[in-house]
Design a protein around this motif. Sequence first.
Motif, PDB file in Angstrom:
ATOM      1  N   ALA A 141       9.646 -30.171  33.865  1.00 37.15           N
ATOM      2  CA  ALA A 141       8.295 -29.660  34.071  1.00 37.15           C
ATOM      3  C   ALA A 141       8.084 -29.225  35.515  1.00 37.15           C
ATOM      4  CB  ALA A 141       7.267 -30.718  33.672  1.00 37.15           C
ATOM      5  N   MET A 142       8.625 -29.977  36.452  1.00 37.06           N
ATOM      6  CA  MET A 142       8.495 -29.605  37.860  1.00 37.06           C
ATOM      7  C   MET A 142       9.136 -28.248  38.127  1.00 37.06           C
ATOM      8  SD  MET A 142       9.197 -33.357  39.590  1.00 37.06           S
ATOM      9  CE  MET A 142       9.005 -32.837  41.293  1.00 37.06           C
ATOM     10  N   ALA A 143      10.234 -27.972  37.430  1.00 41.47           N
ATOM     11  CA  ALA A 143      10.925 -26.693  37.624  1.00 41.47           C
ATOM     12  C   ALA A 143      10.066 -25.513  37.179  1.00 41.47           C
ATOM     13  CB  ALA A 143      12.248 -26.700  36.863  1.00 41.47           C
ATOM     14  N   LEU A 144       9.148 -25.740  36.264  1.00 39.24           N
ATOM     15  CA  LEU A 144       8.284 -24.647  35.792  1.00 39.24           C
ATOM     16  C   LEU A 144       7.411 -24.101  36.901  1.00 39.24           C
ATOM     17  CD1 LEU A 144       7.205 -26.169  32.356  1.00 39.24           C
ATOM     18  CD2 LEU A 144       8.886 -24.351  32.742  1.00 39.24           C
ATOM     19  N   ILE A 145       7.095 -24.949  37.869  1.00 43.65           N
ATOM     20  CA  ILE A 145       6.297 -24.486  39.010  1.00 43.65           C
ATOM     21  C   ILE A 145       7.125 -24.472  40.297  1.00 43.65           C
ATOM     22  CG2 ILE A 145       4.058 -25.082  38.006  1.00 43.65           C
ATOM     23  CD1 ILE A 145       4.083 -27.663  39.646  1.00 43.65           C
ATOM     24  N   ASP A 146       8.445 -24.438  40.129  1.00 39.24           N
ATOM     25  CA  ASP A 146       9.387 -24.339  41.252  1.00 39.24           C
ATOM     26  C   ASP A 146       9.303 -25.523  42.210  1.00 39.24           C
ATOM     27  OD1 ASP A 146      10.084 -21.866  40.222  1.00 39.24           O
ATOM     28  OD2 ASP A 146       8.745 -20.750  41.550  1.00 39.24           O
ATOM     29  N   LEU A 147       8.864 -26.676  41.712  1.00 40.29           N
ATOM     30  CA  LEU A 147       8.677 -27.832  42.564  1.00 40.29           C
ATOM     31  C   LEU A 147       9.981 -28.617  42.683  1.00 40.29           C
ATOM     32  CD1 LEU A 147       6.443 -29.252  44.179  1.00 40.29           C
ATOM     33  CD2 LEU A 147       5.941 -30.613  42.145  1.00 40.29           C
ATOM     34  N   ASP A 148      10.407 -28.866  43.908  1.00 40.05           N
ATOM     35  CA  ASP A 148      11.629 -29.621  44.155  1.00 40.05           C
ATOM     36  C   ASP A 148      11.488 -31.035  43.594  1.00 40.05           C
ATOM     37  OD1 ASP A 148      13.616 -31.320  45.660  1.00 40.05           O
ATOM     38  OD2 ASP A 148      14.110 -29.353  46.492  1.00 40.05           O
ATOM     39  N   THR A 149      12.498 -31.499  42.866  1.00 36.77           N
ATOM     40  CA  THR A 149      12.402 -32.810  42.223  1.00 36.77           C
ATOM     41  C   THR A 149      12.287 -33.948  43.227  1.00 36.77           C
ATOM     42  OG1 THR A 149      14.820 -32.903  42.094  1.00 36.77           O
ATOM     43  CG2 THR A 149      13.652 -32.068  40.172  1.00 36.77           C
ATOM     44  N   GLY A 176     -13.871 -34.176  28.683  1.00 37.21           N
ATOM     45  CA  GLY A 176     -14.569 -35.421  28.945  1.00 37.21           C
ATOM     46  C   GLY A 176     -13.801 -36.385  29.824  1.00 37.21           C
ATOM     47  N   ARG A 177     -12.492 -36.162  29.974  1.00 35.16           N
ATOM     48  CA  ARG A 177     -11.689 -37.043  30.818  1.00 35.16           C
ATOM     49  C   ARG A 177     -10.569 -36.291  31.515  1.00 35.16           C
ATOM     50  NH1 ARG A 177      -7.308 -38.991  27.227  1.00 35.16           N
ATOM     51  NH2 ARG A 177      -7.742 -38.214  25.145  1.00 35.16           N
ATOM     52  N   GLY A 178     -10.690 -34.980  31.545  1.00 37.98           N
ATOM     53  CA  GLY A 178      -9.663 -34.182  32.187  1.00 37.98           C
ATOM     54  C   GLY A 178     -10.254 -33.113  33.078  1.00 37.98           C
ATOM     55  N   LEU A 179      -9.483 -32.693  34.055  1.00 35.74           N
ATOM     56  CA  LEU A 179      -9.926 -31.659  34.987  1.00 35.74           C
ATOM     57  C   LEU A 179      -8.830 -30.621  35.170  1.00 35.74           C
ATOM     58  CD1 LEU A 179     -11.503 -33.792  37.879  1.00 35.74           C
ATOM     59  CD2 LEU A 179     -12.715 -32.593  36.045  1.00 35.74           C
ATOM     60  N   LEU A 180      -9.227 -29.357  35.133  1.00 37.95           N
ATOM     61  CA  LEU A 180      -8.330 -28.282  35.503  1.00 37.95           C
ATOM     62  C   LEU A 180      -8.341 -28.192  37.022  1.00 37.95           C
ATOM     63  CD1 LEU A 180      -6.553 -25.851  34.792  1.00 37.95           C
ATOM     64  CD2 LEU A 180      -8.649 -24.485  34.585  1.00 37.95           C
ATOM     65  N   LEU A 181      -7.283 -28.717  37.655  1.00 44.20           N
ATOM     66  CA  LEU A 181      -7.233 -28.739  39.120  1.00 44.20           C
ATOM     67  C   LEU A 181      -7.106 -27.342  39.702  1.00 44.20           C
ATOM     68  CD1 LEU A 181      -4.820 -31.746  39.771  1.00 44.20           C
ATOM     69  CD2 LEU A 181      -7.323 -31.747  39.784  1.00 44.20           C
ATOM     70  N   GLY A 182      -6.421 -26.467  38.985  1.00 44.50           N
ATOM     71  CA  GLY A 182      -6.212 -25.111  39.455  1.00 44.50           C
ATOM     72  C   GLY A 182      -5.014 -24.507  38.758  1.00 44.50           C
ATOM     73  N   GLU A 183      -4.747 -23.246  39.078  1.00 46.24           N
ATOM     74  CA  GLU A 183      -3.625 -22.525  38.481  1.00 46.24           C
ATOM     75  C   GLU A 183      -2.604 -22.203  39.562  1.00 46.24           C
ATOM     76  OE1 GLU A 183      -5.016 -19.268  35.808  1.00 46.24           O
ATOM     77  OE2 GLU A 183      -7.001 -20.065  36.301  1.00 46.24           O
ATOM     78  N   VAL A 184      -1.374 -22.647  39.320  1.00 42.54           N
ATOM     79  CA  VAL A 184      -0.282 -22.419  40.261  1.00 42.54           C
ATOM     80  C   VAL A 184       0.550 -21.236  39.781  1.00 42.54           C
ATOM     81  CG1 VAL A 184       1.899 -23.384  41.105  1.00 42.54           C
ATOM     82  CG2 VAL A 184      -0.176 -24.769  41.143  1.00 42.54           C
ATOM     83  N   VAL A 185       0.949 -20.381  40.707  1.00 44.53           N
ATOM     84  CA  VAL A 185       1.791 -19.228  40.398  1.00 44.53           C
ATOM     85  C   VAL A 185       3.207 -19.517  40.897  1.00 44.53           C
ATOM     86  CG1 VAL A 185       2.071 -16.738  40.608  1.00 44.53           C
ATOM     87  CG2 VAL A 185      -0.221 -17.751  40.760  1.00 44.53           C
ATOM     88  N   ASN A 186       4.186 -19.436  39.993  1.00 47.01           N
ATOM     89  CA  ASN A 186       5.569 -19.701  40.403  1.00 47.01           C
ATOM     90  C   ASN A 186       6.240 -18.419  40.909  1.00 47.01           C
ATOM     91  OD1 ASN A 186       6.432 -18.211  38.153  1.00 47.01           O
ATOM     92  ND2 ASN A 186       6.941 -20.017  36.938  1.00 47.01           N
ATOM     93  N   GLY A 187       7.499 -18.524  41.272  1.00 50.23           N
ATOM     94  CA  GLY A 187       8.212 -17.397  41.855  1.00 50.23           C
ATOM     95  C   GLY A 187       8.441 -16.256  40.897  1.00 50.23           C
ATOM     96  N   ARG A 188       8.263 -16.496  39.581  1.00 46.74           N
ATOM     97  CA  ARG A 188       8.419 -15.439  38.582  1.00 46.74           C
ATOM     98  C   ARG A 188       7.097 -14.784  38.232  1.00 46.74           C
ATOM     99  NH1 ARG A 188      11.211 -19.752  37.812  1.00 46.74           N
ATOM    100  NH2 ARG A 188       9.728 -20.743  36.403  1.00 46.74           N
ATOM    101  N   GLY A 189       6.042 -15.198  38.946  1.00 50.27           N
ATOM    102  CA  GLY A 189       4.724 -14.634  38.693  1.00 50.27           C
ATOM    103  C   GLY A 189       3.992 -15.274  37.535  1.00 50.27           C
ATOM    104  N   GLU A 190       4.515 -16.383  37.007  1.00 47.77           N
ATOM    105  CA  GLU A 190       3.876 -17.076  35.883  1.00 47.77           C
ATOM    106  C   GLU A 190       2.787 -18.013  36.398  1.00 47.77           C
ATOM    107  OE1 GLU A 190       8.014 -17.408  33.242  1.00 47.77           O
ATOM    108  OE2 GLU A 190       7.323 -19.063  34.518  1.00 47.77           O
ATOM    109  N   HIS A 191       1.675 -18.039  35.688  1.00 47.79           N
ATOM    110  CA  HIS A 191       0.579 -18.953  36.014  1.00 47.79           C
ATOM    111  C   HIS A 191       0.713 -20.231  35.181  1.00 47.79           C
ATOM    112  CE1 HIS A 191      -1.180 -15.409  37.867  1.00 47.79           C
ATOM    113  NE2 HIS A 191      -2.160 -16.152  38.348  1.00 47.79           N
TER     114      HIS A 191
END
Length: 477
Positions: free
Chosen positions: A41-49, A92-107
């Motif tokens: 899942a971290m790789a989906l947003i290009d986040l280093d493990t 009721g118990r969740g929040l959309l913190l924001g939308e991250v764009v990865n290096g492939r332009g995916e949100h």
Amino acid sequence: MTTLADLQFDNRFADLGDTFSSKVVPDPLSNPRLVVSSADAMALIDLDTSEADSELFTELFSGAKLWSASEPRAMVYSGHQFGVYNPQLGDGRGLLLGEVVNGRGEHWDLHLKGAGSTPYSRMGDGRAVLRSSIREFLASEALPALGIPSSRALCVTVGDDPVYRERQERGAMLLRLAPSHIRFGHFEFFYYTRQHDALRQLIDFTLQTCYPASQQATDPVLDMFNQVLQRTMDMVARWQAYGFCHGVMNTDNMSILGITFDFGPYAFLDEYDAGHICNHSDHEGRYAFNRQPAIAHWNLACLAQALTPYVEVEALKSALATAMPRYQAEYLRLMRARLGWAGEQPEDEELLQQLLQQMQTSASDYHITLRLLAEDDVSARGQFIDRDAFDRWLTQHQARQAADSSALAGRLDCNPVYVLRNYLAQQAITAAEQDDFSEVRRLHQVLRQPFTRQPGQEAYTAPPPDWGRRLEISCSS
């Protein structure tokens, strides 16, 4: 790969304004600890493990800190729950913190579940518990490994906060990823409240962000609906082929992307039972395993109703008429692959139903039986009570395979060795509730490669023990 500090935000849904969501700040967990994280899942947003080892990682995903570019919002929507319309639900118990764009332009939406009360909590505390957070994490990562489209889970954190459900539990948070968190219920909310301008705005936003190709169609909204329908029925076909029960297919739990969404009392089948009910609150069996395709069709009709201000009713009816044939064709395609049947033969559906009926009568383990048939047809014989009936079926099955052997080599690649059975999840949860997170992490790693036998992991291939059969799972979290 990138660091947490370098994530790029583009908060498109927040930009729609207060008609569609409310600003809310997360209520952090006390003394937060990381339970488990997903490198996939971290790789989906290009986040280093390696970021998962940092204090900042735990702080961000337990609500203690926010990125300066994030804009937490609780989304408003409604939906049909167990067939009855509920006019206002929302996060009721969740929040959309924001939308991250990865290096492939995916949100990718970053959605923090269990972040405290919101305007849509309906007298609830807005918390999630460790039990449900672990279950959603495991399913969110296990399903894609099986080829079933799903939201993803980046991590689970736990704190010391007491949360009261059927018993006292500990509060936890799950960070969920999805390209969009828009649900069928979003469209229903604006339709039933007669906010047709806002409904049009939501439709245009969904076309732009989720179905851009539909914008070129003669009727973009109808084309979008057809795309949603096809994705949804293909998803449910995969549920049925792999024995997955969602448990609570309310329209507010149906993703506009056709991905598995909002895990509650889900289960994979153990012994085959077409009418299996995995949600102990589903007293009428509305969401029983064998009803899932029909419920998906019903939910699509609810979405179609919400689109009637902008699409001709007859066109929507024509689209809906394709739903069950779409499902049946995809389901048969998947089961032919599992059984090693190449091409299409008129007798395929009847031959498959004979197998399932014998499995039902014998209470055969669904996954073990199909895996044995893929490895060595004859070895599956021990799963059946009426061996003579199975032998007759096996003769037909082998003749069907012999007619064209081109599909035989691929059988092992679509019959899993490892499945997220409820008892395996419960064992991991029990250990985690004692602050031992090793089993959650071990089970997660095994489920990443479900089709390949892994040395030393034989315990995860066993059928459930007596205590683990037909575990009752509740909606509460």
